[in-house]
Design an enzyme around this catalytic site. Structure first.
Site, PDB file in Angstrom:
ATOM      1  N   TYR A  64     -21.633  47.171   0.898  1.00  0.00           N
ATOM      2  CA  TYR A  64     -20.737  47.388  -0.252  1.00  0.00           C
ATOM      3  C   TYR A  64     -19.917  48.669  -0.135  1.00  0.00           C
ATOM      4  O   TYR A  64     -18.949  48.849  -0.860  1.00  0.00           O
ATOM      5  CB  TYR A  64     -21.520  47.377  -1.579  1.00  0.00           C
ATOM      6  CG  TYR A  64     -22.539  48.469  -1.750  1.00  0.00           C
ATOM      7  CD1 TYR A  64     -22.167  49.790  -1.980  1.00  0.00           C
ATOM      8  CD2 TYR A  64     -23.898  48.184  -1.695  1.00  0.00           C
ATOM      9  CE1 TYR A  64     -23.100  50.789  -2.138  1.00  0.00           C
ATOM     10  CE2 TYR A  64     -24.845  49.174  -1.857  1.00  0.00           C
ATOM     11  CZ  TYR A  64     -24.439  50.478  -2.071  1.00  0.00           C
ATOM     12  OH  TYR A  64     -25.379  51.462  -2.219  1.00  0.00           O
ATOM     13  N   GLU A  65     -20.316  49.558   0.772  1.00  0.00           N
ATOM     14  CA  GLU A  65     -19.516  50.770   0.955  1.00  0.00           C
ATOM     15  C   GLU A  65     -18.222  50.470   1.719  1.00  0.00           C
ATOM     16  O   GLU A  65     -17.386  51.349   1.881  1.00  0.00           O
ATOM     17  CB  GLU A  65     -20.329  51.824   1.710  1.00  0.00           C
ATOM     18  CG  GLU A  65     -21.483  52.380   0.905  1.00  0.00           C
ATOM     19  CD  GLU A  65     -22.367  53.298   1.731  1.00  0.00           C
ATOM     20  OE1 GLU A  65     -22.089  54.489   1.794  1.00  0.00           O
ATOM     21  OE2 GLU A  65     -23.352  52.805   2.327  1.00  0.00           O
TER      22      GLU A  65
ATOM     23  N   HIS B 219     -27.955  52.837 -11.998  1.00  0.00           N
ATOM     24  CA  HIS B 219     -28.409  53.493 -10.770  1.00  0.00           C
ATOM     25  C   HIS B 219     -29.340  54.673 -11.066  1.00  0.00           C
ATOM     26  O   HIS B 219     -30.255  54.945 -10.282  1.00  0.00           O
ATOM     27  CB  HIS B 219     -27.174  53.941  -9.969  1.00  0.00           C
ATOM     28  CG  HIS B 219     -27.493  54.481  -8.606  1.00  0.00           C
ATOM     29  ND1 HIS B 219     -28.122  53.728  -7.626  1.00  0.00           N
ATOM     30  CD2 HIS B 219     -27.274  55.706  -8.046  1.00  0.00           C
ATOM     31  CE1 HIS B 219     -28.271  54.464  -6.538  1.00  0.00           C
ATOM     32  NE2 HIS B 219     -27.764  55.666  -6.758  1.00  0.00           N
TER      33      HIS B 219
ATOM     34  N   SER C  43     -32.831  54.001  -1.397  1.00  0.00           N
ATOM     35  CA  SER C  43     -32.380  54.759  -2.578  1.00  0.00           C
ATOM     36  C   SER C  43     -33.529  55.442  -3.296  1.00  0.00           C
ATOM     37  O   SER C  43     -34.496  54.785  -3.705  1.00  0.00           O
ATOM     38  CB  SER C  43     -31.723  53.823  -3.598  1.00  0.00           C
ATOM     39  OG  SER C  43     -30.538  53.319  -3.080  1.00  0.00           O
TER      40      SER C  43
ATOM     41  N   MET D  98     -29.578  45.274  -1.978  1.00  0.00           N
ATOM     42  CA  MET D  98     -28.275  45.279  -1.308  1.00  0.00           C
ATOM     43  C   MET D  98     -28.358  45.826   0.118  1.00  0.00           C
ATOM     44  O   MET D  98     -27.362  46.309   0.653  1.00  0.00           O
ATOM     45  CB  MET D  98     -27.283  46.133  -2.116  1.00  0.00           C
ATOM     46  CG  MET D  98     -27.158  45.730  -3.580  1.00  0.00           C
ATOM     47  SD  MET D  98     -26.084  46.868  -4.463  1.00  0.00           S
ATOM     48  CE  MET D  98     -26.422  46.407  -6.171  1.00  0.00           C
ATOM     49  N   SER D  99     -29.533  45.750   0.704  1.00  0.00           N
ATOM     50  CA  SER D  99     -29.678  46.382   2.030  1.00  0.00           C
ATOM     51  C   SER D  99     -30.695  45.625   2.874  1.00  0.00           C
ATOM     52  O   SER D  99     -30.943  44.446   2.656  1.00  0.00           O
ATOM     53  CB  SER D  99     -30.130  47.840   1.847  1.00  0.00           C
ATOM     54  OG  SER D  99     -31.445  47.885   1.340  1.00  0.00           O
TER      55      SER D  99
ATOM     56  N   HIS E 182     -28.675  58.990  -1.100  1.00  0.00           N
ATOM     57  CA  HIS E 182     -28.737  58.789   0.351  1.00  0.00           C
ATOM     58  C   HIS E 182     -28.158  60.037   1.016  1.00  0.00           C
ATOM     59  O   HIS E 182     -26.948  60.214   1.084  1.00  0.00           O
ATOM     60  CB  HIS E 182     -27.924  57.556   0.764  1.00  0.00           C
ATOM     61  CG  HIS E 182     -28.555  56.269   0.337  1.00  0.00           C
ATOM     62  ND1 HIS E 182     -29.327  55.506   1.183  1.00  0.00           N
ATOM     63  CD2 HIS E 182     -28.562  55.628  -0.840  1.00  0.00           C
ATOM     64  CE1 HIS E 182     -29.761  54.434   0.535  1.00  0.00           C
ATOM     65  NE2 HIS E 182     -29.303  54.478  -0.703  1.00  0.00           N
TER      66      HIS E 182
ATOM     67  N   ASN F 262     -36.581  48.024 -11.125  1.00  0.00           N
ATOM     68  CA  ASN F 262     -36.088  47.469 -12.415  1.00  0.00           C
ATOM     69  C   ASN F 262     -36.313  45.966 -12.449  1.00  0.00           C
ATOM     70  O   ASN F 262     -36.477  45.322 -11.408  1.00  0.00           O
ATOM     71  CB  ASN F 262     -34.587  47.763 -12.565  1.00  0.00           C
ATOM     72  CG  ASN F 262     -33.771  47.213 -11.411  1.00  0.00           C
ATOM     73  OD1 ASN F 262     -33.736  47.814 -10.329  1.00  0.00           O
ATOM     74  ND2 ASN F 262     -33.142  46.073 -11.617  1.00  0.00           N
TER      75      ASN F 262
ATOM     76  N   ALA G  28     -34.972  50.103  -2.568  1.00  0.00           N
ATOM     77  CA  ALA G  28     -35.191  49.914  -3.998  1.00  0.00           C
ATOM     78  C   ALA G  28     -34.752  48.490  -4.306  1.00  0.00           C
ATOM     79  O   ALA G  28     -33.780  48.016  -3.734  1.00  0.00           O
ATOM     80  CB  ALA G  28     -34.352  50.909  -4.788  1.00  0.00           C
TER      81      ALA G  28
ATOM     82  N   HIS H 189     -24.381  50.787   3.688  1.00  0.00           N
ATOM     83  CA  HIS H 189     -24.432  49.489   3.010  1.00  0.00           C
ATOM     84  C   HIS H 189     -23.130  48.742   3.202  1.00  0.00           C
ATOM     85  O   HIS H 189     -22.063  49.332   3.325  1.00  0.00           O
ATOM     86  CB  HIS H 189     -24.649  49.676   1.496  1.00  0.00           C
ATOM     87  CG  HIS H 189     -25.857  50.479   1.137  1.00  0.00           C
ATOM     88  ND1 HIS H 189     -25.858  51.852   1.134  1.00  0.00           N
ATOM     89  CD2 HIS H 189     -27.097  50.088   0.760  1.00  0.00           C
ATOM     90  CE1 HIS H 189     -27.062  52.282   0.776  1.00  0.00           C
ATOM     91  NE2 HIS H 189     -27.834  51.238   0.544  1.00  0.00           N
TER      92      HIS H 189
HETATM   93  N1  HPA Z   1     -30.122  44.305  -7.846  1.00  0.00           N
HETATM   94  C1  HPA Z   1     -29.653  44.636  -6.626  1.00  0.00           C
HETATM   95  N2  HPA Z   1     -30.006  45.734  -5.987  1.00  0.00           N
HETATM   96  C2  HPA Z   1     -30.882  46.562  -6.584  1.00  0.00           C
HETATM   97  C3  HPA Z   1     -31.412  46.280  -7.847  1.00  0.00           C
HETATM   98  C4  HPA Z   1     -31.015  45.098  -8.514  1.00  0.00           C
HETATM   99  O1  HPA Z   1     -31.439  44.778  -9.640  1.00  0.00           O
HETATM  100  N3  HPA Z   1     -32.263  47.303  -8.147  1.00  0.00           N
HETATM  101  C5  HPA Z   1     -32.236  48.161  -7.093  1.00  0.00           C
HETATM  102  N4  HPA Z   1     -31.397  47.706  -6.152  1.00  0.00           N
END
Ligand code: HPA
Length: 296
Positions: A108-109, A270, A53, A234-235, A84, A258, A136, A106
Site C-alpha cells: 500500500y505504500e 492505527h 507494526s 496488509m503484509s 516501522h 483489533n 499486526a 508494504h
Molecule cells: N485489517 C487489516 N490490517 C490490519 C488490521 C485490520 O483490521 N489490523 C491490523 N492490521
C-alpha cells in the site's frame, strides 16, 4: 564514495523512494545489498525476523547490536509508516546472532511486491535459513481477543498481485514453487509450545492479506471469513512466498490488535493497533527469546 556516485541514475525504478544500485538483475542487486551489510558484520545469521507494526521493540533488546538504516542499503526502499523504524538491527538474542528488520515495506505504500520483498532476497544471500514474519492483524474470529497471538498455519493472497510475477531467476528458486507448506509445521509447533509455556493466549489460523491502506469494509470481512480466513492484515504474505521460493523455513506470528471491521461496531484506527503492540511488547519479546534458540 558518495551515494551520488553509487546511485547516479534512477534508471530501474519510477519510484523515487527506492534507491537503485547500478547492477541490473534482481539477483545482482540483492548481492549488492548483502555486500553492504557484510561490510558491517561477518556474523553467521541463521535466523532473521521481520518486526510488524508496533512490534519493533524486540530489536532494542538485542545485545551488541549494530544498526543499519534502510536508506544505506542498496536496493532497499524507505519505510514510510509510523511504527516501522526502517532499520536492520543485527545483534544477539541469547547466544544467537540474528538480523531483525525494524519495519518492513508494504504494497500500500506504492512499492511493487518485488520492492516489498527485496530485503528477504538480501537476507537469503546473507545465509539466513529461517525467517520469522510478525505482523499486526485484525481478527474475524471473535474467539481471538486483542492482545492474543495467532501462529499462521496458511494464508490467502488477496493482494491482487504476486511477488514472483515477472522473469524468474533460477539462482533464487524455481518458476513454479510449491506452496503446500509455506509455514513450517515444526516452527508452528515450537511457537505454540513456547507461547503455552509462557501462559500466553495463542491459536493457529489462516492469515488473509489484503492490500490496504484502508481497513476493510464489513462486507469484505464477511467475504474473507467465507473464504476461510481467521485474521486479516496488509503484509507478510509476499515475504513468505518469496522466502519459500528460495527454500527458507518460514514462521508467521500475528499479534491480534483489533476486531476486524463489522465484527464489532467500533471503528478501527492505527493508534489502537500501535497501542496493542506496545501492550504486548514484554510478552512478545519473551516469546521470541525462547523461540529463536529452538529454531536456529
Ligand atoms: N485489517 C487489516 N490490517 C490490519 C488490521 C485490520 O483490521 N489490523 C491490523 N492490521
Amino acid at each position: 564514495m558518495t551515494s551520488g556516485e553509487l546511485y547516479c541514475c534512477n534508471v530501474f525504478s519510477e519510484n523515487p523512494n527506492v534507491m537503485r544500485p547500478n547492477s541490473s538483475t534482481l539477483y545482482e542487486r540483492a548481492q549488492e545489498g548483502a555486500r553492504l551489510i557484510r561490510t558491517r558484520t561477518s556474523a553467521d545469521l541463521p535466523v532473521a525476523i521481520v518486526l510488524g507494526s508496533g512490534l519493533g521493540a524486540f530489536a532494542e533488546d538485542l545485545t551488541g547490536a549494530i544498526e543499519i538504516p534502510y536508506d544505506e542499503i542498496p536496493g532497499f526502499a524507505r519505510a514510510t509508516v509510523e511504527g516501522h523504524a526502517g532499520r536492520l538491527v543485527i545483534g544477539k538474542a541469547g547466544e544467537i546472532t540474528i538480523a531483525a528488520m525494524q519495519g518492513r515495506f508494504h504494497f500500500y505504500e506504492g512499492y511493487s511486491l518485488e520492492e516489498v520483498t527485496f530485503p528477504v532476497r538480501v537476507l537469503k544471500l546473507l545465509g539466513v535459513r529461517t525467517l520469522v514474519l510478525t505482523n499486526a492483524a485484525g481478527t474475524l474470529n471473535i474467539e481471538y481477543t486483542p492482545g492474543s497471538l495467532m501462529v499462521i498455519s496458511d494464508h490467502l493472497n488477496l493482494l491482487g498481485d504476486h511477488p514472483l510475477r515477472g522473469a524468474n531467476d533460477e539462482r533464487f528458486g524455481p518458476r513454479f514453487p510449491d506452496l503446500t507448506s509455506v509455514y513450517a509445521q515444526r516452527l508452528q509447533d515450537i511457537v505454540i509450545d513456547e507461547a503455552n509455556a509462557l501462559g500466553l493466549e495463542v491459536r493457529r489460523g489462516i492469515y488473509a492479506a489484503l492490500s490496504g491502506p484502508s481497513y476493510e469494509t464489513p462486507a469484505e470481512i464477511h467475504m474473507v471469513r467465507t473464504l476461510g480466513a481467521d485474521v486479516v492484515g496488509m503484509s507478510t504474505v509476499p515475504e513468505a512466498i518469496v522466502a519459500r521460493h528460495m527454500d527458507m523455513q518460514v514462521a508467521g506470528i500475528s499479534c491480534i490488535t483489533n476486531l476486524a471491521a463489522g465484527v464489532s461496531d467500533q471503528p478501527i484506527d492505527h493508534s489502537q493497533v500501535m497501542a496493542i503492540g506496545e501492550r504486548v511488547r514484554g510478552s512478545f519479546t519473551a516469546l521470541l527469546k525462547r523461540v529463536i534458540p529452538r529454531i536456529a
